[in-house]
Design a protein around this motif. Sequence first.
Motif, PDB file in Angstrom:
ATOM      1  N   LEU A  84       0.818  -1.203   0.000  1.00 30.11           N
ATOM      2  CA  LEU A  84       0.000   0.000   0.000  1.00 30.11           C
ATOM      3  C   LEU A  84       0.857   1.261   0.000  1.00 30.11           C
ATOM      4  CD1 LEU A  84      -2.919   1.112   0.224  1.00 30.11           C
ATOM      5  CD2 LEU A  84      -2.564   1.114   2.695  1.00 30.11           C
ATOM      6  N   ALA A  85       1.863   1.307   0.857  1.00 30.35           N
ATOM      7  CA  ALA A  85       2.753   2.472   0.905  1.00 30.35           C
ATOM      8  C   ALA A  85       3.526   2.634  -0.395  1.00 30.35           C
ATOM      9  CB  ALA A  85       3.715   2.345   2.079  1.00 30.35           C
ATOM     10  N   SER A  86       3.973   1.537  -0.972  1.00 25.91           N
ATOM     11  CA  SER A  86       4.711   1.604  -2.233  1.00 25.91           C
ATOM     12  C   SER A  86       3.828   2.113  -3.367  1.00 25.91           C
ATOM     13  CB  SER A  86       5.253   0.217  -2.599  1.00 25.91           C
ATOM     14  OG  SER A  86       6.148  -0.230  -1.608  1.00 25.91           O
ATOM     15  N   VAL A  87       2.596   1.654  -3.426  1.00 25.49           N
ATOM     16  CA  VAL A  87       1.674   2.095  -4.480  1.00 25.49           C
ATOM     17  C   VAL A  87       1.341   3.579  -4.324  1.00 25.49           C
ATOM     18  CG1 VAL A  87      -0.693   1.837  -5.339  1.00 25.49           C
ATOM     19  CG2 VAL A  87       0.715  -0.185  -4.951  1.00 25.49           C
ATOM     20  N   VAL A  88       1.120   4.030  -3.086  1.00 23.15           N
ATOM     21  CA  VAL A  88       0.814   5.450  -2.860  1.00 23.15           C
ATOM     22  C   VAL A  88       1.996   6.315  -3.287  1.00 23.15           C
ATOM     23  CG1 VAL A  88       0.428   7.182  -1.061  1.00 23.15           C
ATOM     24  CG2 VAL A  88      -0.900   5.084  -1.056  1.00 23.15           C
ATOM     25  N   GLU A  89       3.203   5.944  -2.902  1.00 25.46           N
ATOM     26  CA  GLU A  89       4.389   6.720  -3.278  1.00 25.46           C
ATOM     27  C   GLU A  89       4.614   6.690  -4.792  1.00 25.46           C
ATOM     28  OE1 GLU A  89       6.663   8.618  -1.688  1.00 25.46           O
ATOM     29  OE2 GLU A  89       5.662   8.448   0.251  1.00 25.46           O
ATOM     30  N   TRP A  90       4.432   5.522  -5.416  1.00 21.52           N
ATOM     31  CA  TRP A  90       4.629   5.428  -6.865  1.00 21.52           C
ATOM     32  C   TRP A  90       3.587   6.267  -7.601  1.00 21.52           C
ATOM     33  CZ3 TRP A  90       1.364   3.730 -10.709  1.00 21.52           C
ATOM     34  CH2 TRP A  90       1.927   3.664 -11.983  1.00 21.52           C
ATOM     35  N   LEU A  91       2.339   6.165  -7.159  1.00 20.47           N
ATOM     36  CA  LEU A  91       1.270   6.919  -7.808  1.00 20.47           C
ATOM     37  C   LEU A  91       1.500   8.425  -7.674  1.00 20.47           C
ATOM     38  CD1 LEU A  91      -1.393   6.551  -9.331  1.00 20.47           C
ATOM     39  CD2 LEU A  91      -2.555   6.627  -7.127  1.00 20.47           C
ATOM     40  N   ALA A  92       1.928   8.864  -6.502  1.00 20.30           N
ATOM     41  CA  ALA A  92       2.208  10.295  -6.304  1.00 20.30           C
ATOM     42  C   ALA A  92       3.361  10.746  -7.198  1.00 20.30           C
ATOM     43  CB  ALA A  92       2.537  10.568  -4.843  1.00 20.30           C
ATOM     44  N   GLY A  93       4.397   9.944  -7.313  1.00 25.10           N
ATOM     45  CA  GLY A  93       5.509  10.287  -8.201  1.00 25.10           C
ATOM     46  C   GLY A  93       5.099  10.311  -9.655  1.00 25.10           C
ATOM     47  N   TYR A  94       4.267   9.358 -10.049  1.00 22.97           N
ATOM     48  CA  TYR A  94       3.795   9.309 -11.433  1.00 22.97           C
ATOM     49  C   TYR A  94       2.953  10.533 -11.773  1.00 22.97           C
ATOM     50  CZ  TYR A  94       1.532   7.677 -15.679  1.00 22.97           C
ATOM     51  OH  TYR A  94       1.054   7.565 -16.952  1.00 22.97           O
ATOM     52  N   ILE A  95       2.029  10.880 -10.863  1.00 19.51           N
ATOM     53  CA  ILE A  95       1.188  12.048 -11.092  1.00 19.51           C
ATOM     54  C   ILE A  95       2.025  13.317 -11.126  1.00 19.51           C
ATOM     55  CG2 ILE A  95      -0.618  13.479 -10.049  1.00 19.51           C
ATOM     56  CD1 ILE A  95      -1.934  10.855  -9.099  1.00 19.51           C
ATOM     57  N   ALA A  96       3.002  13.438 -10.248  1.00 22.44           N
ATOM     58  CA  ALA A  96       3.870  14.614 -10.246  1.00 22.44           C
ATOM     59  C   ALA A  96       4.675  14.710 -11.531  1.00 22.44           C
ATOM     60  CB  ALA A  96       4.803  14.579  -9.045  1.00 22.44           C
ATOM     61  N   GLU A  97       5.094  13.572 -12.064  1.00 20.55           N
ATOM     62  CA  GLU A  97       5.870  13.563 -13.299  1.00 20.55           C
ATOM     63  C   GLU A  97       5.002  13.945 -14.504  1.00 20.55           C
ATOM     64  OE1 GLU A  97       7.994  10.141 -15.915  1.00 20.55           O
ATOM     65  OE2 GLU A  97       8.481  10.185 -13.780  1.00 20.55           O
ATOM     66  N   VAL A  98       3.797  13.426 -14.556  1.00 16.04           N
ATOM     67  CA  VAL A  98       2.914  13.661 -15.689  1.00 16.04           C
ATOM     68  C   VAL A  98       2.329  15.079 -15.652  1.00 16.04           C
ATOM     69  CG1 VAL A  98       0.719  12.990 -16.730  1.00 16.04           C
ATOM     70  CG2 VAL A  98       2.334  11.251 -16.018  1.00 16.04           C
ATOM     71  N   VAL A  99       1.909  15.513 -14.480  1.00 13.56           N
ATOM     72  CA  VAL A  99       1.270  16.817 -14.365  1.00 13.56           C
ATOM     73  C   VAL A  99       2.339  17.869 -14.346  1.00 13.56           C
ATOM     74  CG1 VAL A  99      -0.123  18.301 -12.872  1.00 13.56           C
ATOM     75  CG2 VAL A  99      -0.731  15.913 -13.169  1.00 13.56           C
TER      76      VAL A  99
END
Length: 99
Positions: A84-99
Motif C-alpha cells: 500500500l505504501a509503495s503504491v501510494v508513493e509510486w502513484l504520487a511520483g507518477y502524477i507529479a511527473e505527468v502533471v
Amino acid sequence: MKQVENYKPRFHHFVWLFIVGCVLGVIVEGIFSLVDLGAWESHVTFLWGHLNIVYGAGACLTYVAANSLKKSNIFIEFVVFMILASVVEWLAGYIAEVV
C-alpha cells in the motif's frame, strides 16, 4: 465494548485524519532530513499551509486497511501495508511527473 466494535467513521473523521497525517508527515520527514543532511528540507506540496497530500492519503488508506485486516496474520498485515505504501508513493511520483 460493543460501541468500539460497531464504530463507523464518518467523512469528517477522514478529513481530520488526512490533515493530521499531512502535517505529521511533513514534520517527521523534516526531522529525518535534519538528522541525515544537517539541514531542514521542506516536503510541503500545498500552496498554503504545511501539508503534504501523500502523507494524508497514506494515513487514510492505512486506517482503512488496518480496519479491514483486524483479525489477520501480522505477516499479511506487513505485506499489505508495504504494498500500500509503495503504491501510494509510486502513484504520487507518477502524477507529479505527468502533471
